[in-house]
Design a protein around this motif. Structure first.
Motif, PDB file in Angstrom:
ATOM      1  N   THR A   1       5.343 -10.244  17.003  1.00  0.00           N
ATOM      2  CA  THR A   1       4.047 -10.146  16.356  1.00  0.00           C
ATOM      3  C   THR A   1       3.973  -8.865  15.542  1.00  0.00           C
ATOM      4  N   LYS A   2       3.551  -9.022  14.298  1.00  0.00           N
ATOM      5  CA  LYS A   2       3.574  -7.883  13.397  1.00  0.00           C
ATOM      6  C   LYS A   2       2.368  -7.894  12.468  1.00  0.00           C
ATOM      7  N   PRO A   3       1.374  -7.096  12.785  1.00  0.00           N
ATOM      8  CA  PRO A   3       0.242  -6.985  11.868  1.00  0.00           C
ATOM      9  C   PRO A   3       0.555  -5.966  10.781  1.00  0.00           C
ATOM     10  N   GLN A   4       0.078  -6.235   9.590  1.00  0.00           N
ATOM     11  CA  GLN A   4       0.330  -5.304   8.483  1.00  0.00           C
ATOM     12  C   GLN A   4      -0.959  -5.081   7.708  1.00  0.00           C
ATOM     13  N   LEU A   5      -1.389  -3.851   7.642  1.00  0.00           N
ATOM     14  CA  LEU A   5      -2.598  -3.563   6.874  1.00  0.00           C
ATOM     15  C   LEU A   5      -2.208  -2.732   5.663  1.00  0.00           C
ATOM     16  N   GLU A   6      -2.627  -3.194   4.495  1.00  0.00           N
ATOM     17  CA  GLU A   6      -2.389  -2.394   3.286  1.00  0.00           C
ATOM     18  C   GLU A   6      -3.738  -2.142   2.658  1.00  0.00           C
ATOM     19  N   ILE A   7      -4.246  -0.941   2.888  1.00  0.00           N
ATOM     20  CA  ILE A   7      -5.630  -0.661   2.519  1.00  0.00           C
ATOM     21  C   ILE A   7      -5.686   0.381   1.419  1.00  0.00           C
ATOM     22  N   PHE A   8      -6.290  -0.001   0.304  1.00  0.00           N
ATOM     23  CA  PHE A   8      -6.395   0.923  -0.826  1.00  0.00           C
ATOM     24  C   PHE A   8      -7.833   1.374  -1.071  1.00  0.00           C
ATOM     25  N   ALA A   9      -8.771   0.822  -0.321  1.00  0.00           N
ATOM     26  CA  ALA A   9     -10.172   1.239  -0.448  1.00  0.00           C
ATOM     27  C   ALA A   9     -10.457   2.215   0.684  1.00  0.00           C
ATOM     28  N   ASP A  10     -11.518   3.070   0.521  1.00  0.00           N
ATOM     29  CA  ASP A  10     -11.716   4.059   1.573  1.00  0.00           C
ATOM     30  C   ASP A  10     -12.874   3.754   2.500  1.00  0.00           C
ATOM     31  N   ASP A  11     -13.777   2.862   2.086  1.00  0.00           N
ATOM     32  CA  ASP A  11     -14.929   2.574   2.926  1.00  0.00           C
ATOM     33  C   ASP A  11     -14.808   1.160   3.511  1.00  0.00           C
ATOM     34  N   VAL A  12     -13.956   1.012   4.501  1.00  0.00           N
ATOM     35  CA  VAL A  12     -13.688  -0.324   5.046  1.00  0.00           C
ATOM     36  C   VAL A  12     -13.642  -0.253   6.570  1.00  0.00           C
ATOM     37  N   LYS A  13     -13.836  -1.409   7.190  1.00  0.00           N
ATOM     38  CA  LYS A  13     -13.637  -1.504   8.632  1.00  0.00           C
ATOM     39  C   LYS A  13     -12.520  -2.514   8.873  1.00  0.00           C
ATOM     40  N   CYS A  14     -11.402  -2.024   9.315  1.00  0.00           N
ATOM     41  CA  CYS A  14     -10.284  -2.928   9.570  1.00  0.00           C
ATOM     42  C   CYS A  14      -9.745  -2.659  10.962  1.00  0.00           C
ATOM     43  N   SER A  15      -9.410  -3.725  11.646  1.00  0.00           N
ATOM     44  CA  SER A  15      -8.798  -3.502  12.953  1.00  0.00           C
ATOM     45  C   SER A  15      -7.809  -4.609  13.236  1.00  0.00           C
ATOM     46  N   HIS A  16      -6.829  -4.280  14.016  1.00  0.00           N
ATOM     47  CA  HIS A  16      -5.940  -5.336  14.468  1.00  0.00           C
ATOM     48  C   HIS A  16      -5.488  -5.011  15.882  1.00  0.00           C
ATOM     49  N   GLY A  17      -5.227  -6.048  16.622  1.00  0.00           N
ATOM     50  CA  GLY A  17      -4.768  -5.827  17.980  1.00  0.00           C
ATOM     51  C   GLY A  17      -3.880  -6.978  18.376  1.00  0.00           C
ATOM     52  N   CYS A  18      -2.789  -6.663  19.024  1.00  0.00           N
ATOM     53  CA  CYS A  18      -2.004  -7.756  19.554  1.00  0.00           C
ATOM     54  C   CYS A  18      -1.608  -7.440  20.986  1.00  0.00           C
ATOM     55  N   THR A  19      -1.588  -8.479  21.795  1.00  0.00           N
ATOM     56  CA  THR A  19      -1.205  -8.307  23.198  1.00  0.00           C
ATOM     57  C   THR A  19      -0.173  -9.356  23.558  1.00  0.00           C
ATOM     58  N   ILE A  20       0.693  -8.992  24.481  1.00  0.00           N
ATOM     59  CA  ILE A  20       1.660  -9.935  25.036  1.00  0.00           C
ATOM     60  C   ILE A  20       1.616  -9.735  26.540  1.00  0.00           C
ATOM     61  N   GLY A  21       1.390 -10.798  27.277  1.00  0.00           N
ATOM     62  CA  GLY A  21       1.316 -10.629  28.722  1.00  0.00           C
ATOM     63  C   GLY A  21       1.690 -11.891  29.458  1.00  0.00           C
ATOM     64  N   GLN A  22       1.524 -11.835  30.759  1.00  0.00           N
ATOM     65  CA  GLN A  22       1.743 -13.020  31.586  1.00  0.00           C
ATOM     66  C   GLN A  22       0.388 -13.501  32.095  1.00  0.00           C
ATOM     67  N   LEU A  23       0.384 -14.640  32.767  1.00  0.00           N
ATOM     68  CA  LEU A  23      -0.853 -15.072  33.406  1.00  0.00           C
ATOM     69  C   LEU A  23      -1.151 -14.097  34.534  1.00  0.00           C
ATOM     70  N   ASP A  24      -2.420 -13.761  34.679  1.00  0.00           N
ATOM     71  CA  ASP A  24      -2.845 -12.794  35.678  1.00  0.00           C
ATOM     72  C   ASP A  24      -2.698 -13.393  37.091  1.00  0.00           C
ATOM     73  N   LYS A  25      -1.836 -12.773  37.881  1.00  0.00           N
ATOM     74  CA  LYS A  25      -1.557 -13.273  39.241  1.00  0.00           C
ATOM     75  C   LYS A  25      -2.790 -13.274  40.126  1.00  0.00           C
ATOM     76  N   ASN A  26      -3.588 -12.226  39.980  1.00  0.00           N
ATOM     77  CA  ASN A  26      -4.787 -12.155  40.819  1.00  0.00           C
ATOM     78  C   ASN A  26      -5.782 -13.241  40.452  1.00  0.00           C
ATOM     79  N   ALA A  27      -5.867 -13.525  39.162  1.00  0.00           N
ATOM     80  CA  ALA A  27      -6.760 -14.588  38.721  1.00  0.00           C
ATOM     81  C   ALA A  27      -6.267 -15.933  39.258  1.00  0.00           C
ATOM     82  N   LEU A  28      -4.959 -16.096  39.242  1.00  0.00           N
ATOM     83  CA  LEU A  28      -4.375 -17.344  39.732  1.00  0.00           C
ATOM     84  C   LEU A  28      -4.676 -17.528  41.225  1.00  0.00           C
TER      85      LEU A  28
END
Ligand SMILES: Nc1ncnc2c1ncn2[C@@H]1O[C@H](COP(=O)(O)OP(=O)(O)O)[C@@H](O)[C@H]1O
Ligand SMILES: [Mg+2]
Lengths: 250, 437
Positions: free
Chosen positions: B356-383
């Motif tokens: 997973t590869k997010p790429q932000l190319e921002i040339f403006a200065d007044d912006v709200k940009c965010s990115h997030g990526c997660t990789i995990g397993q199923l939560d054992k406690n939840a299971l």
């Protein structure tokens, strides 16, 4: 009903339960008290079938049958219910969908038909009003963003829906204000009968004013070191656990 | 002869069957030249680093399928959302199937590419829109060169199209291996509203490679909801290029449900050509075995005060592999842009993987940009929590996965489609669930 014999359990080579013996009969209420880290939650998890813990010796019986080989869900089908000390948050799954699935899977396991939608609706309505739970609450994701008190109340709501024969309530009283405590205790008392049993794990005897135990046990270092009646709980409240630790040493 | 040579040398024959005189002729001719230069993308190409077409290009595909056998409705019914009233544009082996379809020219055009490409009436529309949205690369050039059939949809202004449109491409197995290149053009004029469901379905065990290109023009104040169901069998591969151009104050939401196929590559681009535009991309990927799904997205923020939201969830079992490559470009002029991107993944096996590869190319200065990526397993406690309530392991896992994907499901606006997707997921996970998400 529930019989625990010489139960030893460990996790990652760490021995946590070191020979627990406990007999719980239908109609009884047992309280298990003990200092932090003494193994109370571990005992509850091992009874409920959490696989991370390895039982190294001893066994647990329900109505005379060993449950050693049973998975958590099979134990639930046999009537074991655990109200978690720290209920898990599950985003995206609503309380209603969760509880419906739990009820119908349990019925399926017993060879029964799914609960008719109408009956389910009525049950949801009755039990949520018993625990004074807002209906809106039921469409929220399980425990997701719930306050400590809401989580505990939701646990007892699930207990009310599932009507277990052996309910283990792990510190259900912590995080509850006095009104919520009364509602929860009232709920548990209403569900109690001569056919089921309740194990209350608690730090405080406060809860025991509302749900009167028949027996009180003290857990220390993974062992039941003292058993008595309600008076023992009062004594513990007054004197703390140090005198018990001393007694054990001697 | 490899596939590239075969395609290039077949071009003349192809052109001879179609309309040499049309405006599109020059575009096709140019496109085949570009394809001849660039060929199919390889892993050396940065955008294709984690997706190799090598194996997919091996079979000796028929590129001009024989006359298709007529399919009975009963055979394809289950691939349609048939409990809703809808328009249907259905193709079998790349050819339009009139008896399975339901199109219209009344007050709007919901019809075929082949029927407009060389009609004088549509000449100006074609000149204004055809091949104007798509980003030119080897794979889209190839489609352009052979573009001849697909859906053509033109909605005039101020029109709320009540019935969704289902575009479905079947392959019958008539050919031992088949390459399809559908080309769709969708134009929604000002202040109109449209819903589309698109699907590709291989009905046999024979290999199918689909190289599809869809161009969508969302004109001012229009609302478009597009749903892609990618739930094909393990002999089917899909390269799907969808390019969307949005004008002022329009909203376009695109859902991609990737549940199967041998290899699936999504090239999705949004260009925002006006202010106050909202572009929403959502995806659920659930795959297993050796399946591969690649999401390559590009949002181009050109004007101020626009938003883009990306929310992609992936669940990967066995040896399946996933790629998420999301690029957000915010031009200097595009002040006050809000751009959000999330890619969350669950790996069910230690042999599954996701890049997973997010790429932000921002040339403006007044912006709200965010990115997030997660990789995990199923939560054992939840299971354990679910199991302790009597829910068996398989169902408990399924419930957790539903919960994980639920966010994306919530924005599906067609209830029957939502139900269908819930069922597809349940089927995939081998469970029966007693509720709808
Ligand atoms: N999953 C675990 N991994 C490692 N240690 C654990 C785990 N669960 C419990 N323990 C340890 O076992 C002991 C008993 O814990 P617990 O049963 O939670 O006690 P109590 O509920 O009485 O406070 C503690 O020392 C705790 O750190
Ligand atoms: Mg504890």
């Amino acid at each position: 009903m529930l019989s625990i014999k010489n139960l030893h359990a460990k996790i990652d080579d760490k021995n946590i339960l070191n020979g627990i013996n406990l007999e719980v009969k239908a109609g009884e209420v047992h309280a298990i008290m003990g200092p932090n880290g003494s193994g109370k939650s571990t005992l509850a998890s091992v009874i409920a079938g959490k696989e991370e813990y390895e039982v190294t010796d001893g066994d647990i019986y329900i109505n005379g049958e060993s449950i050693e080989e049973l998975s958590a869900e099979e134990r639930a089908h046999k009537g074991i219910f655990l109200s978690f000390q720290y209920p898990v948050e599950i985003p995206g799954v609503s309380v209603t969908n969760f509880i419906k699935t739990a009820i119908n899977e349990t019925r399926k396991a017993k060879g029964e038909k799914e609960m008719p939608a109408k009956e389910m609706l009525k049950l949801l309505k009755d039990k949520s009003s018993l625990l004074e739970i807002d209906r809106k609450f039921l469409s929220r994701s399980i425990n997701d963003g719930f306050s400590g008190g809401e989580k505990k109340r939701n646990e007892i709501f699930q207990m009310a829906m599932l009507e277990p024969s052996i309910a283990i309530l792990d510190e259900t009283d912590s995080g509850l204000d006095i009104d919520a405590l009364r509602i929860v205790a009232n709920g548990v008392n209403k569900l109690k009968s001569s056919k089921n049993a309740v194990i209350l794990i608690t730090h405080y005897q406060r809860l025991l004013d509302y749900i009167i135990p028949d027996y009180v046990h003290v857990l220390h270092n993974g062992k039941i070191v003292k058993s008595g009646t309600k008076e023992l709980a009062i004594e513990l409240e007054e004197k703390g656990y140090d005198w018990i630790k001393e007694e054990v040493k001697n | 002869m490899d596939l590239k040579e075969k395609l290039v040398s077949s071009f003349i024959a192809f052109e001879n069957q179609v309309d040499i005189d049309s405006y599109v002729h020059d575009i096709r001719t140019e496109a085949i030249k570009s394809f001849e230069d660039s060929g199919f993308p390889t892993k050396k190409n940065e955008a294709w680093k984690y997706t190799s077409l090598k194996q997919v290009l091996e079979p000796d595909y028929s590129i001009f399928p024989r006359q298709n056998k007529a399919l009975e409705y009963a055979k394809i019914e289950k691939y349609l959302i048939d409990d809703i009233d809808s328009y249907k544009i259905i193709f079998v082996d790349g050819k339009y199937s009139s008896h399975l379809s339901e199109t219209t020219h009344e007050g709007m055009d919901i019809c075929l590419m082949s029927s407009v490409l060389n009609k004088p009436k549509y000449a100006s529309v074609i000149e204004n829109y055809f091949n104007k949205a798509v980003k030119k690369d080897g794979i889209s050039d190839l489609n352009t060169a052979f573009s001849k059939e697909g859906a053509f949809i033109h909605i005039p202004k101020n029109k709320y199209v009540e019935k969704p449109i289902q575009i479905i491409h079947f392959s019958s197995g008539n050919e031992s291996s088949l390459m399809l290149q559908p080309r769709n053009l969708i134009i929604v004029d000002e202040n109109s509203q449209l819903q589309i469901i698109e699907r590709h379905q291989n009905l046999s065990e024979n290999e199918v490679l689909t190289n599809s290109v869809t161009e969508i023009f969302v004109n001012p104040k229009s609302i478009v909801d597009y749903y892609k169901i990618q739930n094909d069998n393990k002999q089917a591969s899909l390269i799907d290029t969808t390019s969307i151009v949005q004008e002022r104050s329009s909203v376009c939401t695109l859902h991609t449900f990737s549940f199967g196929g041998k290899l699936t590559r999504n090239n999705l681009t949004f260009s925002q050509n006006g202010e106050h535009i909202e572009s929403i991309m959502k995806g659920i990927t659930i795959i297993e075995d050796k399946q591969h799904v690649d999401h390559n997205t590009l949002v181009h923020h050109i004007k101020p005060n626009c938003e883009s939201h990306q929310d992609y969830k992936g669940i990967f079992d066995d040896k399946s592999t996933g790629v998420f490559n999301g690029t957000v470009v915010v031009e200097k002029e595009a002040q006050k842009t809000n751009a959000f991107q999330a890619n969350n993944n669950v790996l069910l096996s230690d042999k599954a993987s996701i890049n997973t590869k997010p790429q932000l190319e921002i040339f403006a200065d007044d912006v709200k940009c965010s990115h997030g990526c997660t990789i995990g397993q199923l939560d054992k406690n939840a299971l354990f929590y679910l199991k302790s309530r009597g829910i068996p392991e398989k169902e408990a896992k399924a419930l957790l996965m539903y919960g994980f994907a639920n966010n994306v499901m919530q924005s599906v606006k067609i209830p029957e489609l939502k139900k269908r997707i819930t069922n597809i997921i349940a089927n995939k996970l081998g469970v029966k669930i007693g509720f709808n998400l």
